[in-house]
Scaffold this motif. Structure first.
Motif, PDB file in Angstrom:
ATOM      1  N   ASN A  54     100.428  25.652   6.972  1.00  0.00           N
ATOM      2  CA  ASN A  54      99.158  25.344   7.644  1.00  0.00           C
ATOM      3  C   ASN A  54      98.740  26.410   8.651  1.00  0.00           C
ATOM      4  O   ASN A  54      97.759  26.215   9.377  1.00  0.00           O
ATOM      5  CB  ASN A  54      99.252  23.976   8.332  1.00  0.00           C
ATOM      6  CG  ASN A  54      99.411  22.868   7.313  1.00  0.00           C
ATOM      7  OD1 ASN A  54      98.608  22.743   6.402  1.00  0.00           O
ATOM      8  ND2 ASN A  54     100.480  22.084   7.443  1.00  0.00           N
ATOM      9  N   GLY A  55      99.485  27.517   8.716  1.00  0.00           N
ATOM     10  CA  GLY A  55      99.123  28.597   9.627  1.00  0.00           C
ATOM     11  C   GLY A  55      99.247  28.235  11.085  1.00  0.00           C
ATOM     12  O   GLY A  55      98.500  28.734  11.924  1.00  0.00           O
ATOM     13  N   ILE A  56     100.222  27.371  11.390  1.00  0.00           N
ATOM     14  CA  ILE A  56     100.405  26.933  12.774  1.00  0.00           C
ATOM     15  C   ILE A  56     101.672  27.568  13.333  1.00  0.00           C
ATOM     16  O   ILE A  56     102.747  27.486  12.727  1.00  0.00           O
ATOM     17  CB  ILE A  56     100.495  25.394  12.854  1.00  0.00           C
ATOM     18  CG1 ILE A  56      99.183  24.764  12.357  1.00  0.00           C
ATOM     19  CG2 ILE A  56     100.814  24.941  14.282  1.00  0.00           C
ATOM     20  CD1 ILE A  56      99.252  23.265  12.188  1.00  0.00           C
ATOM     21  N   ALA A  57     101.517  28.219  14.467  1.00  0.00           N
ATOM     22  CA  ALA A  57     102.636  28.847  15.190  1.00  0.00           C
ATOM     23  C   ALA A  57     102.155  29.095  16.612  1.00  0.00           C
ATOM     24  O   ALA A  57     100.953  29.013  16.889  1.00  0.00           O
ATOM     25  CB  ALA A  57     103.045  30.139  14.508  1.00  0.00           C
ATOM     26  N   PRO A  58     103.053  29.430  17.527  1.00  0.00           N
ATOM     27  CA  PRO A  58     102.622  29.749  18.883  1.00  0.00           C
ATOM     28  C   PRO A  58     101.617  30.905  18.885  1.00  0.00           C
ATOM     29  O   PRO A  58     101.683  31.789  18.008  1.00  0.00           O
ATOM     30  CB  PRO A  58     103.929  30.138  19.584  1.00  0.00           C
ATOM     31  CG  PRO A  58     104.992  29.387  18.821  1.00  0.00           C
ATOM     32  CD  PRO A  58     104.516  29.410  17.393  1.00  0.00           C
ATOM     33  N   PRO A  59     100.693  30.936  19.840  1.00  0.00           N
ATOM     34  CA  PRO A  59      99.649  31.966  19.867  1.00  0.00           C
ATOM     35  C   PRO A  59     100.174  33.404  19.807  1.00  0.00           C
ATOM     36  O   PRO A  59      99.595  34.245  19.115  1.00  0.00           O
ATOM     37  CB  PRO A  59      98.913  31.701  21.192  1.00  0.00           C
ATOM     38  CG  PRO A  59      99.165  30.265  21.480  1.00  0.00           C
ATOM     39  CD  PRO A  59     100.527  29.962  20.923  1.00  0.00           C
ATOM     40  N   GLY A  60     101.252  33.704  20.523  1.00  0.00           N
ATOM     41  CA  GLY A  60     101.800  35.055  20.501  1.00  0.00           C
ATOM     42  C   GLY A  60     102.286  35.464  19.115  1.00  0.00           C
ATOM     43  O   GLY A  60     102.165  36.622  18.703  1.00  0.00           O
TER      44      GLY A  60
END
Length: 192
Positions: A54-60
């Motif tokens: 889903n393309g979800i990860a921490p912003p960095g």
């Protein structure tokens, strides 16, 4: 052609970062090199925070992945700490193992210290695993001992600048060799 330069050090006065800044000055026409300076924004690797589907990860992490997608090749200069890869460099690579942004990206390493033998070899092994391609060794260690270590001085130093230029040239050649051939445009039979 775009090259992303990454320093494995967060120090403001890092010799690895200075080497990469000297490379920015030596980049040939037609090649755009950018220094990625946000490794400190990447949290410790935690697979529970990484939803690749889903393309979800921490912003960095998302920012690093986007920077990698927008580039053709990598140039890395990283220090050695306690006979190993710097923690921030290894952490960033851990976030990239399964996401694919480094896959088949030509990568070159330069090294700012002759004492950095362990980390250099470890980094090469990790990069080969993550990129699935040969890693250019950057003509090994850049001789910094006893030299001015600001980027302007290194970019004109008769011993250092040629090593950096050869490394960049090798990386550019690797990108060109990996590029698919241009498609042929055929004219219809009988057309003039």
């Amino acid at each position: 052609m775009k090259i992303l330069a990454i320093s494995g050090s967060l120090r403001k006065v890092s010799s690895n970062t200075v080497l990469l800044r000297a490379c920015l000055r030596l980049t040939p026409p037609g090649v755009e090199m950018t220094l990625y300076d946000a490794l400190g924004d990447i949290p410790p690797f935690n697979p529970d925070l990484d939803d690749l589907d889903n393309g979800i990860a921490p912003p960095g992490v998302l920012a690093l992945r986007e920077a990698l997608r927008a580039t053709d090749a990598l140039l890395i200069s990283s220090p050695e700490y306690a006979h190993g890869i710097s923690g921030v460099m290894k952490n960033a690579l851990d976030w990239l193992v399964g996401s694919g942004e480094m896959s088949s990206r030509p990568t070159a390493l330069i090294n700012a210290s002759p004492r950095s033998l362990h980390a250099h070899g470890q980094l090469m092994e990790v990069l080969r695993t993550v990129t699935f391609t040969e890693v250019i060794e950057g003509l090994l260690t850049v001789p910094l001992a006893g030299r001015k270590t600001d980027e302007a001085s290194l970019a004109v130093d008769p011993d250092v600048a040629p090593v950096l230029v050869k490394t960049i040239e090798a990386l550019v050649q690797a990108v060109r060799a990996a590029a698919p051939p241009e498609p042929l445009t055929l004219s219809p039979i009988g057309a003039r």
